[in-house]
Write a protein that holds these residues in place. Structure first.
Motif, PDB file in Angstrom:
ATOM      1  N   UNK A   1       0.839  -1.194   0.000  1.00 45.66           N
ATOM      2  CA  UNK A   1       0.000   0.000   0.000  1.00 45.66           C
ATOM      3  C   UNK A   1       0.876   1.248   0.000  1.00 45.66           C
ATOM      4  N   UNK A   2       0.576   2.176  -0.918  1.00 42.38           N
ATOM      5  CA  UNK A   2       1.254   3.467  -0.968  1.00 42.38           C
ATOM      6  C   UNK A   2       0.202   4.569  -0.951  1.00 42.38           C
ATOM      7  N   UNK A   3       0.636   5.795  -0.739  1.00 42.33           N
ATOM      8  CA  UNK A   3      -0.288   6.921  -0.698  1.00 42.33           C
ATOM      9  C   UNK A   3      -0.886   7.171  -2.083  1.00 42.33           C
ATOM     10  N   UNK A   4      -2.010   7.858  -2.123  1.00 44.03           N
ATOM     11  CA  UNK A   4      -2.627   8.210  -3.405  1.00 44.03           C
ATOM     12  C   UNK A   4      -1.667   9.049  -4.240  1.00 44.03           C
ATOM     13  N   UNK A   5      -0.876   9.887  -3.575  1.00 42.05           N
ATOM     14  CA  UNK A   5       0.185  10.656  -4.220  1.00 42.05           C
ATOM     15  C   UNK A   5       1.480  10.377  -3.460  1.00 42.05           C
ATOM     16  N   UNK A   6       2.148   9.287  -3.792  1.00 37.59           N
ATOM     17  CA  UNK A   6       3.338   8.894  -3.034  1.00 37.59           C
ATOM     18  C   UNK A   6       4.569   9.709  -3.418  1.00 37.59           C
ATOM     19  N   UNK A   7       5.548   9.730  -2.541  1.00 37.26           N
ATOM     20  CA  UNK A   7       6.830  10.334  -2.860  1.00 37.26           C
ATOM     21  C   UNK A   7       7.577   9.441  -3.850  1.00 37.26           C
ATOM     22  N   UNK A   8       8.607  10.009  -4.471  1.00 42.21           N
ATOM     23  CA  UNK A   8       9.419   9.210  -5.391  1.00 42.21           C
ATOM     24  C   UNK A   8      10.053   8.025  -4.650  1.00 42.21           C
ATOM     25  N   UNK A   9      10.541   8.283  -3.430  1.00 35.19           N
ATOM     26  CA  UNK A   9      11.158   7.208  -2.661  1.00 35.19           C
ATOM     27  C   UNK A   9      10.183   6.091  -2.342  1.00 35.19           C
ATOM     28  N   UNK A  10       8.944   6.446  -1.998  1.00 33.85           N
ATOM     29  CA  UNK A  10       7.939   5.428  -1.687  1.00 33.85           C
ATOM     30  C   UNK A  10       7.544   4.653  -2.935  1.00 33.85           C
ATOM     31  N   UNK A  11       7.447   5.338  -4.082  1.00 32.78           N
ATOM     32  CA  UNK A  11       7.135   4.645  -5.337  1.00 32.78           C
ATOM     33  C   UNK A  11       8.211   3.610  -5.658  1.00 32.78           C
ATOM     34  N   UNK A  12       9.478   4.053  -5.622  1.00 28.75           N
ATOM     35  CA  UNK A  12      10.575   3.149  -5.958  1.00 28.75           C
ATOM     36  C   UNK A  12      10.650   2.001  -4.961  1.00 28.75           C
ATOM     37  N   UNK A  13      10.412   2.305  -3.689  1.00 28.63           N
ATOM     38  CA  UNK A  13      10.437   1.269  -2.659  1.00 28.63           C
ATOM     39  C   UNK A  13       9.355   0.226  -2.890  1.00 28.63           C
ATOM     40  N   UNK A  14       8.166   0.674  -3.296  1.00 21.50           N
ATOM     41  CA  UNK A  14       7.064  -0.263  -3.552  1.00 21.50           C
ATOM     42  C   UNK A  14       7.390  -1.192  -4.712  1.00 21.50           C
ATOM     43  N   UNK A  15       7.929  -0.640  -5.794  1.00 20.15           N
ATOM     44  CA  UNK A  15       8.291  -1.464  -6.950  1.00 20.15           C
ATOM     45  C   UNK A  15       9.411  -2.444  -6.600  1.00 20.15           C
ATOM     46  N   UNK A  16      10.396  -1.983  -5.838  1.00 10.83           N
ATOM     47  CA  UNK A  16      11.486  -2.861  -5.425  1.00 10.83           C
ATOM     48  C   UNK A  16      10.985  -3.980  -4.523  1.00 10.83           C
ATOM     49  N   UNK A  17      10.138  -3.643  -3.555  1.00  5.58           N
ATOM     50  CA  UNK A  17       9.595  -4.669  -2.661  1.00  5.58           C
ATOM     51  C   UNK A  17       8.785  -5.686  -3.445  1.00  5.58           C
ATOM     52  N   UNK A  18       7.970  -5.223  -4.364  1.00  5.32           N
ATOM     53  CA  UNK A  18       7.157  -6.120  -5.186  1.00  5.32           C
ATOM     54  C   UNK A  18       8.039  -7.053  -6.020  1.00  5.32           C
ATOM     55  N   UNK A  19       9.020  -6.482  -6.715  1.00  3.13           N
ATOM     56  CA  UNK A  19       9.865  -7.264  -7.615  1.00  3.13           C
ATOM     57  C   UNK A  19      10.733  -8.260  -6.854  1.00  3.13           C
ATOM     58  N   UNK A  20      11.303  -7.834  -5.739  1.00  5.74           N
ATOM     59  CA  UNK A  20      12.209  -8.710  -5.007  1.00  5.74           C
ATOM     60  C   UNK A  20      11.460  -9.790  -4.233  1.00  5.74           C
ATOM     61  N   UNK A  21      10.296  -9.466  -3.685  1.00 10.96           N
ATOM     62  CA  UNK A  21       9.498 -10.511  -3.037  1.00 10.96           C
ATOM     63  C   UNK A  21       9.003 -11.534  -4.056  1.00 10.96           C
ATOM     64  N   UNK A  22       8.730 -11.096  -5.276  1.00 13.00           N
ATOM     65  CA  UNK A  22       8.327 -12.031  -6.330  1.00 13.00           C
ATOM     66  C   UNK A  22       9.468 -12.997  -6.632  1.00 13.00           C
ATOM     67  N   UNK A  23      10.700 -12.485  -6.694  1.00 15.79           N
ATOM     68  CA  UNK A  23      11.847 -13.354  -6.944  1.00 15.79           C
ATOM     69  C   UNK A  23      12.021 -14.377  -5.823  1.00 15.79           C
TER      70      UNK A  23
END
Length: 206
Positions: free
Chosen positions: A30-52
């Motif tokens: 879950x991220x904010x409706x208007x997330x920061x750049x750091x939160x966006x990148x963190x969400x994508x990284x968490x998603x991609x790495x947990x998938x691996x």
């Protein structure tokens, strides 16, 4: 270069939470409706790495959407975050895993209008364009990397597919209920502004 020391404060530790089982995700990111750049990148990284690690697909949803009722991995200052508005210093982070939700939060640069382009493939085509600057506030991103390394079992040697050691969690991933807060001992790290060096300083910010 970076010195691998940190001021880390363990606050509590009790019980465990199951995030994935037999390739099935049991939580949403879950991220904010208007997330920061750091939160966006963190969400994508968490998603991609947990998938691996687990083989599971973790959905990324906005806090403006109706809760699914699943366990939530909240990144940044979402409207649902208990630690929202915390008194964080530069590069300070918090990983707060509770029975009801987990929060990855810290002081982030207020750059919410940034639209991030992300390519999760490690290697020569790994897209790091759009990640926070070395000198930006990025506490939420550092919180995610600390969780991935210290709790899940990742090791980040460099930014390529050969430099990321992925734990085998395909049978299941459970994490302890615990709260940790820390800040890198050396605040300004890295000998180059190239993306590979920059990524290493983020993943190894201890």
């Amino acid at each position: 270069f970076a010195i691998r020391h940190a001021r880390i404060a363990p606050l509590k530790d009790e019980g465990r939470v199951v995030l994935a089982e037999n390739g099935l995700a049991l939580a949403d990111i879950v991220i904010a409706a208007k997330p920061t750049r750091g939160a966006q990148f963190a969400a994508y990284e968490l998603q991609a790495l947990l998938r691996q690690a687990t083989g599971a697909d973790f959905a990324i949803v906005k806090d403006s959407e109706k809760p699914s009722g699943r366990y939530e991995l909240r990144i940044g200052d979402t409207a649902r975050s208990r630690n929202r508005g915390g008194d964080f210093l530069f590069d300070e982070w918090m990983v707060d895993v509770r029975a009801d939700a987990a929060e990855f939060i810290g002081l982030d640069q207020d750059d919410r209008e940034f639209s991030l382009s992300y390519n999760p493939v490690r290697g020569e085509k790994f897209s790091l364009v759009g990640m926070p600057s070395l000198y930006d506030d990025k506490g939420s991103l550092l919180a995610v990397y600390r969780f991935l390394e210290d709790t899940v079992g990742f090791r980040f040697v460099d930014y390529t597919i050969h430099g990321t050691v992925v734990p085998d969690c395909r049978k299941g991933l459970s994490v302890p209920v615990a709260t940790r807060r820390g800040r890198p001992f050396m605040l300004y790290r890295g000998g180059s502004l190239q993306y590979d060096s920059q990524y290493w300083t983020f993943t190894n910010a201890q």
